[in-house]
Design a protein around this motif. Structure first.
Motif, mmCIF file in Angstrom:
data_model
loop_
_atom_site.group_PDB
_atom_site.id
_atom_site.type_symbol
_atom_site.label_atom_id
_atom_site.label_comp_id
_atom_site.label_asym_id
_atom_site.label_seq_id
_atom_site.Cartn_x
_atom_site.Cartn_y
_atom_site.Cartn_z
ATOM 1 N N MET A 1 1.024 -0.820 0.053
ATOM 2 C CA MET A 1 0.094 -0.363 -0.278
ATOM 3 C C MET A 1 0.623 1.539 -0.084
ATOM 4 S SD MET A 1 -2.976 1.495 3.056
ATOM 5 C CE MET A 1 -3.845 -0.007 2.833
ATOM 6 N N ILE A 2 0.541 2.082 -0.634
ATOM 7 C CA ILE A 2 1.175 3.337 -0.613
ATOM 8 C C ILE A 2 1.238 4.403 0.552
ATOM 9 C CG2 ILE A 2 1.550 5.072 -1.983
ATOM 10 C CD1 ILE A 2 1.299 3.658 -4.918
ATOM 11 N N THR A 3 1.424 5.193 0.532
ATOM 12 C CA THR A 3 1.273 6.280 1.841
ATOM 13 C C THR A 3 1.930 7.258 1.004
ATOM 14 O OG1 THR A 3 0.933 6.685 4.389
ATOM 15 C CG2 THR A 3 2.997 5.747 4.109
ATOM 16 N N LEU A 4 1.054 8.717 1.125
ATOM 17 C CA LEU A 4 2.107 9.796 1.133
ATOM 18 C C LEU A 4 2.360 10.503 2.424
ATOM 19 C CD1 LEU A 4 -0.300 8.940 -2.006
ATOM 20 C CD2 LEU A 4 0.338 11.519 -1.847
ATOM 21 N N LEU A 5 3.897 11.365 1.907
ATOM 22 C CA LEU A 5 4.337 11.934 2.894
ATOM 23 C C LEU A 5 4.737 13.240 3.054
ATOM 24 C CD1 LEU A 5 5.393 11.792 6.163
ATOM 25 C CD2 LEU A 5 7.125 10.927 5.199
ATOM 26 N N GLU A 93 4.662 -0.693 4.427
ATOM 27 C CA GLU A 93 3.991 0.491 2.857
ATOM 28 C C GLU A 93 4.911 1.101 2.058
ATOM 29 O OE1 GLU A 93 0.047 2.139 5.638
ATOM 30 O OE2 GLU A 93 2.155 3.288 5.570
ATOM 31 N N ALA A 94 4.459 1.540 1.224
ATOM 32 C CA ALA A 94 5.487 1.968 -0.079
ATOM 33 C C ALA A 94 5.505 3.469 0.612
ATOM 34 C CB ALA A 94 5.614 1.812 -1.310
ATOM 35 N N PRO A 95 6.206 4.424 0.873
ATOM 36 C CA PRO A 95 5.765 5.455 1.066
ATOM 37 C C PRO A 95 6.234 6.856 -0.324
ATOM 38 C CG PRO A 95 8.335 5.087 2.237
ATOM 39 C CD PRO A 95 7.410 3.786 1.706
ATOM 40 N N LEU A 96 5.443 7.309 -0.422
ATOM 41 C CA LEU A 96 5.421 8.800 -1.230
ATOM 42 C C LEU A 96 5.749 9.942 -0.990
ATOM 43 C CD1 LEU A 96 5.938 9.635 -4.349
ATOM 44 C CD2 LEU A 96 3.009 9.138 -3.938
ATOM 45 N N VAL A 97 7.344 10.489 -1.028
ATOM 46 C CA VAL A 97 7.950 11.492 -0.049
ATOM 47 C C VAL A 97 6.895 12.946 -0.951
ATOM 48 C CG1 VAL A 97 9.229 12.873 0.939
ATOM 49 C CG2 VAL A 97 9.114 10.241 1.417
ATOM 50 N N ILE A 98 6.157 13.518 -0.617
ATOM 51 C CA ILE A 98 6.215 14.385 -1.515
ATOM 52 C C ILE A 98 7.320 16.197 -0.679
ATOM 53 C CG2 ILE A 98 4.790 16.137 -3.022
ATOM 54 C CD1 ILE A 98 4.570 13.183 -3.648
ATOM 55 N N GLY A 99 8.202 16.247 -1.491
ATOM 56 C CA GLY A 99 8.469 17.411 -0.943
ATOM 57 C C GLY A 99 8.328 18.743 -2.293
ATOM 58 N N GLY A 100 9.256 19.803 -1.423
ATOM 59 C CA GLY A 100 10.529 19.819 -0.636
ATOM 60 C C GLY A 100 11.402 19.901 -1.876
ATOM 61 N N ASP A 101 12.749 20.243 -1.645
ATOM 62 C CA ASP A 101 14.035 20.245 -2.509
ATOM 63 C C ASP A 101 14.580 19.492 -2.547
ATOM 64 O OD1 ASP A 101 16.267 20.216 -0.546
ATOM 65 O OD2 ASP A 101 15.355 22.286 0.415
ATOM 66 N N CYS A 102 15.784 18.321 -3.463
ATOM 67 C CA CYS A 102 16.322 17.833 -2.798
ATOM 68 C C CYS A 102 16.947 16.441 -2.020
ATOM 69 C CB CYS A 102 17.614 17.173 -4.364
ATOM 70 S SG CYS A 102 16.512 18.104 -5.782
ATOM 71 N N ALA A 103 17.345 17.764 -1.040
ATOM 72 C CA ALA A 103 18.323 17.511 -0.012
ATOM 73 C C ALA A 103 17.199 16.282 1.328
ATOM 74 C CB ALA A 103 17.984 18.754 0.987
ATOM 75 N N ILE A 104 16.069 15.975 0.867
ATOM 76 C CA ILE A 104 15.125 14.849 1.633
ATOM 77 C C ILE A 104 15.490 13.832 1.162
ATOM 78 C CG2 ILE A 104 13.394 17.062 1.766
ATOM 79 C CD1 ILE A 104 11.866 15.231 -0.402
#
Length: 301
Positions: A1-5, A93-104
């Protein structure tokens, strides 16, 4: 399952002009407004909330040598983001991280390194490989994140919590730089694979994606800087350069890579450069179509 962060950090970017603040931190909410979270919710994804970054400071006049911009705030955010990503991974879960800049990318690297490590597929219009060994201008982690992620930077950011390298260089595949990228020859000798944007177009995105996945291994983190797109397609980024790929190529590339990715991060979209939201809506279409299969073919531990 995808989870958005959401990871609304702009700590690794240079200021657009002295005393100003980059707009990339607004990207998660701009993409939410454009329908990204709702579209993924329809696919069964959950929302894991937000990891807020510390205050952005234009510290060019006061920063001592040997430190990057907003260094301590970047380290702190990376550690807290890593903890949240790690919680998602531990839940399967499969985290989908929404940034932000590339430092994440540092936070993703810390999280995966703490769990034994995975490969990395790095999609970016630049190699992001500036580091103290090849430049006297190190300051912005957003342009140095790949170098830091494979252990080639000052230890303060490349060896947080003693976990360097976050990703092994030989299991890292980069896709999408332009032919005039000044660091490409060095990167070619360091990473497992280096593929310019022109090759994605000429050889086909699915082919490049499959080759890159072989280098990164059976499980990897997927990092996407949206400036891999040509500025005629996506001008709302910090450093737009001609010669990028199109929306169809990026969608196909993500579709090929997403299933074997343990998670993904999306960076450098700048809503300040998208006043009517048209580019946010385009990204929603690309990401929904390209990443709907995120994590579905990752091998069991």
């Amino acid at each position: 399952m995808i989870t958005l962060l959401s990871a609304p950090s702009n700590l690794g970017l240079r200021p657009p002009e002295p005393g100003s603040v980059p707009g990339a931190a607004k990207a998660p909410e701009a993409l939410r407004e454009a329908g990204l979270f709702a579209r993924f919710a329809e696919l069964g994804a959950t929302d894991s909330g937000v990891v807020l970054a510390g205050r952005y400071v234009d510290d060019d006049a006061t920063r001592p040598p040997g430190r990057v911009r907003n260094e301590q705030a970047t380290i702190d955010h990376s550690q807290r983001l890593a903890a949240r990503i790690g919680t998602a991974l531990d839940r399967g879960e499969a985290p989908l991280v929404i940034g932000g800049d590339c430092a994440i990318l540092l936070g993703a690297g810390l999280a995966t390194a703490r769990r034994g490590g995975v490969g990395l597929v790095h999609i970016d219009g630049h190699t992001d490989f500036r580091h103290p060994g090849n430049s006297d201008d190190c300051a912005s982690v957003a342009g140095e994140a790949l170098a830091a992620a494979v252990g080639t930077h000052w230890p303060a950011i490349a060896d947080i919590d003693g976990l360097a390298p976050y990703f092994r260089a030989e299991r890292t595949a980069h896709i999408g730089h332009r032919f005039d990228d000044e660091d490409q020859e060095e990167v070619r000798h360091v990473l497992g694979m280096l593929t310019p944007a022109a090759d994605v177009i000429s050889r086909g995105a699915p082919h490049v994606g499959a080759e890159s996945a072989l280098v990164a291994g059976p499980a990897y983190w997927l990092q996407l800087d949206v400036d891999v797109l040509d500025p005629t397609v996506m001008p709302a980024v910090d450093s737009p350069d001609p010669g990028g790929i199109g929306a169809a190529e990026l969608t196909a590339l993500l579709r090929e890579l997403a299933p074997r990715a343990v998670g993904a991060s999306i960076t450098v979209f700048d809503p300040d450069l998208d006043p009517d939201g048209r580019y946010a809506r385009l990204l929603v279409e690309i990401l929904t179509e390209g990443l709907s299969g995120l994590g579905t073919r990752v091998p069991s531990p």
